[in-house]
Design a protein around this motif. Structure first.
Motif, PDB file in Angstrom:
ATOM      1  N   LEU A 367       0.831  -1.212   0.000  1.00 20.88           N
ATOM      2  CA  LEU A 367       0.000   0.000   0.000  1.00 20.88           C
ATOM      3  C   LEU A 367       0.862   1.258   0.000  1.00 20.88           C
ATOM      4  N   VAL A 370       3.371   1.252  -3.634  1.00 19.63           N
ATOM      5  CA  VAL A 370       2.814   1.279  -4.992  1.00 19.63           C
ATOM      6  C   VAL A 370       2.157   2.630  -5.226  1.00 19.63           C
ATOM      7  N   SER A 372      -0.059   4.205  -7.218  1.00 20.15           N
ATOM      8  CA  SER A 372      -1.184   4.218  -8.148  1.00 20.15           C
ATOM      9  C   SER A 372      -2.380   4.908  -7.497  1.00 20.15           C
ATOM     10  N   ALA A 373      -3.349   5.298  -8.316  1.00 24.94           N
ATOM     11  CA  ALA A 373      -4.487   6.065  -7.801  1.00 24.94           C
ATOM     12  C   ALA A 373      -5.260   5.273  -6.748  1.00 24.94           C
ATOM     13  N   THR A 374      -5.441   3.970  -6.990  1.00 23.99           N
ATOM     14  CA  THR A 374      -6.112   3.115  -6.017  1.00 23.99           C
ATOM     15  C   THR A 374      -5.241   1.896  -5.754  1.00 23.99           C
ATOM     16  N   VAL A 375      -4.947   1.640  -4.499  1.00 24.48           N
ATOM     17  CA  VAL A 375      -4.188   0.452  -4.126  1.00 24.48           C
ATOM     18  C   VAL A 375      -5.030  -0.361  -3.146  1.00 24.48           C
ATOM     19  N   MET A 376      -5.060  -1.675  -3.336  1.00 25.05           N
ATOM     20  CA  MET A 376      -6.011  -2.525  -2.641  1.00 25.05           C
ATOM     21  C   MET A 376      -5.335  -3.710  -1.975  1.00 25.05           C
ATOM     22  N   VAL A 377      -5.989  -4.196  -0.959  1.00 21.42           N
ATOM     23  CA  VAL A 377      -5.615  -5.467  -0.350  1.00 21.42           C
ATOM     24  C   VAL A 377      -6.840  -6.369  -0.356  1.00 21.42           C
TER      25      VAL A 377
END
Lengths: 428, 428
Positions: A367, A370, A372-377
């Motif tokens: 998180l 990275v 990027s505009a949206t980072v997810m788990v």
């Protein structure tokens, strides 16, 4: 295919063009002082007007379709161009949904009282004049006009020659609807009559246009981003990644990759590349591959992944860079999480990336690292979406970092200004 | 005078240039994961290093001053270029002030839990790589490096050939200071060795540089705004207005106009034009004029104002467009508040405007209808300033509407990203 890249053939009447932008500015000042209630009434009227004029819209659209067919437009473009009664009804419903969204204008963002008693407040205001450049998508005409209206902005629309009859009737219906509620017609205008030169002039109109939003193909967006002197919000492509680390649960890996690839392959938040840690590959990759195969997905795998995915085709450098938007997916085995992050840094369009893991340290590392505009788990990349985030209508997903990043709602169509109230204070 | 407008004479080593930007990106990722405490320790070290190397800095600066004198730089430019021990101490103090400011990185801007249990949060993150283009102002090197560092951004600086020796020593001292605290030297880099072509390459480096901030003359800012493909934050000029309406108290009118013009005439939030309602002119203008005359201000008045200001010189169209930045002021009599607002719409640079009034309706009408970054009632325009607003260090005042508008603080040097945490959710 960008219409903007073809050479100009004629000059345009720049004073007529400029007068339109002046009218838009004047209308935007009216609109900025218009109450939410009145804007909502106008939106309801737009929906009603669209519903009451379905035959007229379809007739105009058919002329565009005929011309497009004669000009050899692809079936995909013709489909995007087509308006039928069901699609017009969807447009009306989308406008009514915007009625239900909170109006961001006038929101108090922050404020304070200075030691000398001067009160300062940062309040949300419309941009003023919002420009949009798009191609062969008449639905965007209604979308942008309605979103701009709700957020207090005048809209100047360049919808492209392929959809000119459709856009013309839509703009005139919208103008009729808003005028019935005392909003100037110039709040929603088309500049299609100025052709390609009009699009170029719009990109030069810094000061007259406050923000420009390109929607459509990568080449159109790239042209606007690189040529515009007006500030641009880039809504870009998505080369989206999912990383499966050593602790990734098999079921989540299988289901999330499958959902992120197949739930709607043609959109930007669909996964395109899966990066599997070497320590997880034996355990998760065969099951991930089997589930994808069930849905007819073609896997483009690197050499190490192909050992575990015998039906995969060999991946080339090009696969890592490709936004397939189809039932294709690239798979690569990496040795470390850092190697996965490095791959993302190199190939991602910085839209959305997700990691499947049960390791808290890896999750936080991913998180934080990275960009990027949206980072997810542990979630499907398909959730990177304004509708899913609760923003309502579709403005797009910004892949730039200035102003708006990620899914955009009405708030992202606004600016702020500082209101300062004193009683005679001087600066010592 | 823009150094950017002169024709290029040589090519540059683009791969060396690009490698610098890659290093900046890598450093920015380190910096983005660096704690506030560590960033503050590095800032304290920068201040100490500046203080410990005053003689070295002055010596390098003297070489620039000598070269500037030989090249015929104006006295004003030479003054701006000069660093003496007192100025270097101010730079160190400014860096220490940044230590005291709140770190915006990691702030939770908004967030929610979706109906399916997915948690979304919008958190503040650094832009990544911030570029700056400026001229003959070595203080900007320290300002921007320190602001960028505190906000977690790598800085790529193009400070111009006139200040190259000063900038070189400052950048190397800063690099030494941050490296002592484990922050990569590439977090602060100069690209001055690439000359004008380097500035051009920086403007083309979309994707490698996240935002570009021009500081300096109007022509430099204009060049960057119109040529850059990297998103720009424009910090523009101020043709600032004060309106005196029929109810304007005489004392406030006299004091606020005087303060806004004379407290520091050379800066962008200084008033340049006073618009007086005809119904107030007889009552307020003679006293306003007398007070300005006491401070040696030259009044450029329209015909109607000159009746009441016999010592004024005639104003021409050019006066309404001019940012004097000197002890000059333009005065015009208008018949209505709408006429005043229309004048502002036409001539303002949308920086700051103030109305002096005792009429609540006029105050609200003015605040709502004037489309500038800061709009005021009964206060000196000199308050439109980051320091006065409590933002601490000087980033500049944005006159554009995208991303940042008005006085900018550390927060305006940041972007956001969406953090999404699930436990296996799929999109139905």
């Amino acid at each position: 295919m960008s219409l903007l890249n073809t050479p100009a053939t004629t000059g345009i009447d720049l004073s007529a063009f400029s007068a339109k932008l002046d009218d838009a500015r004047a209308a935007s000042l009216e609109l900025g002082a218009t109450t939410t209630q009145k804007k909502n009434e106008a939106l309801v009227e737009i929906a009603a007007t669209l519903r009451a004029n379905v035959a007229e819209i379809v007739e105009a659209n058919e002329r565009d379709i005929d011309a497009g067919r004669a000009n050899g437009l692809s079936d995909a473009l013709l489909d995007r161009l087509a308006l039928n009664p069901a699609r017009i009804e969807s447009l009306a419903v989308a406008v009514l949904e915007i009625v239900g969204l909170a109006d961001p204008i006038g929101d108090n963002v922050r404020g304070s009282t200075l030691p000398n008693g001067v009160q300062i407040a940062q309040v949300r205001v419309p941009f003023g004049v919002v420009g949009a450049i798009y191609e062969a998508r008449p639905n965007v005409t209604v979308d942008i006009a309605a979103l701009a209206l709700k957020s207090g902005n005048a809209a100047v629309l360049r919808g492209g020659s392929a959809a000119q009859n459709s856009n013309q009737i839509l703009v005139s219906l919208i103008q009729r609807a808003i005028a019935a509620h005392g909003i100037p017609e110039a709040a929603v205008q088309s500049i299609d009559e100025f052709g390609r030169e009009g699009a170029r002039a719009l990109m030069q109109a810094r000061g007259q246009v406050d923000v420009l939003i390109p929607r459509g193909s990568a080449s159109l967006i790239n042209t606007v981003v690189t040529e515009s002197k007006v500030p641009v919000i880039e809504t870009g492509a998505g080369v989206v990644h999912i990383v499966l680390d050593e602790t990734a649960p098999v079921q989540w890996s299988v289901d999330i990759v499958h959902n992120a690839k197949t739930q709607r392959p043609s959109v930007c938040n669909t996964v395109e590349t899966v990066l599997v840690l070497a320590g997880a590959a034996d355990r998760v990759l065969p099951a991930v591959g089997a589930k994808l195969a069930e849905s007819g997905v073609t896997i483009h795998a690197d050499e190490r992944a192909r050992v575990l995915l015998p039906d995969a085709v060999p991946a080339t450098e090009e696969d890592w860079e490709t936004e397939y938007l189809s039932l294709d997916i690239a798979v690569r085995v990496v040795d470390t999480l850092d190697e996965a992050i490095e791959h993302i840094r190199r190939y991602s369009t910085k839209h959305t990336e997700s990691i499947i893991t049960n390791d808290l340290g890896n999750a936080e590392y991913f998180l934080n690292r990275v960009d990027s505009a949206t980072v997810m788990v542990n979630a499907s990349t398909r959730f990177s979406d304004g509708g899913e985030f609760g923003f309502g209508a579709e403005v797009g997903i910004s892949t730039q970092k200035l102003h708006a990043r990620g899914p955009m709602g009405l708030q992202e169509l606004t600016s702020t200004k500082w209101i300062v109230r004193g009683n005679g204070q001087l600066r010592p």
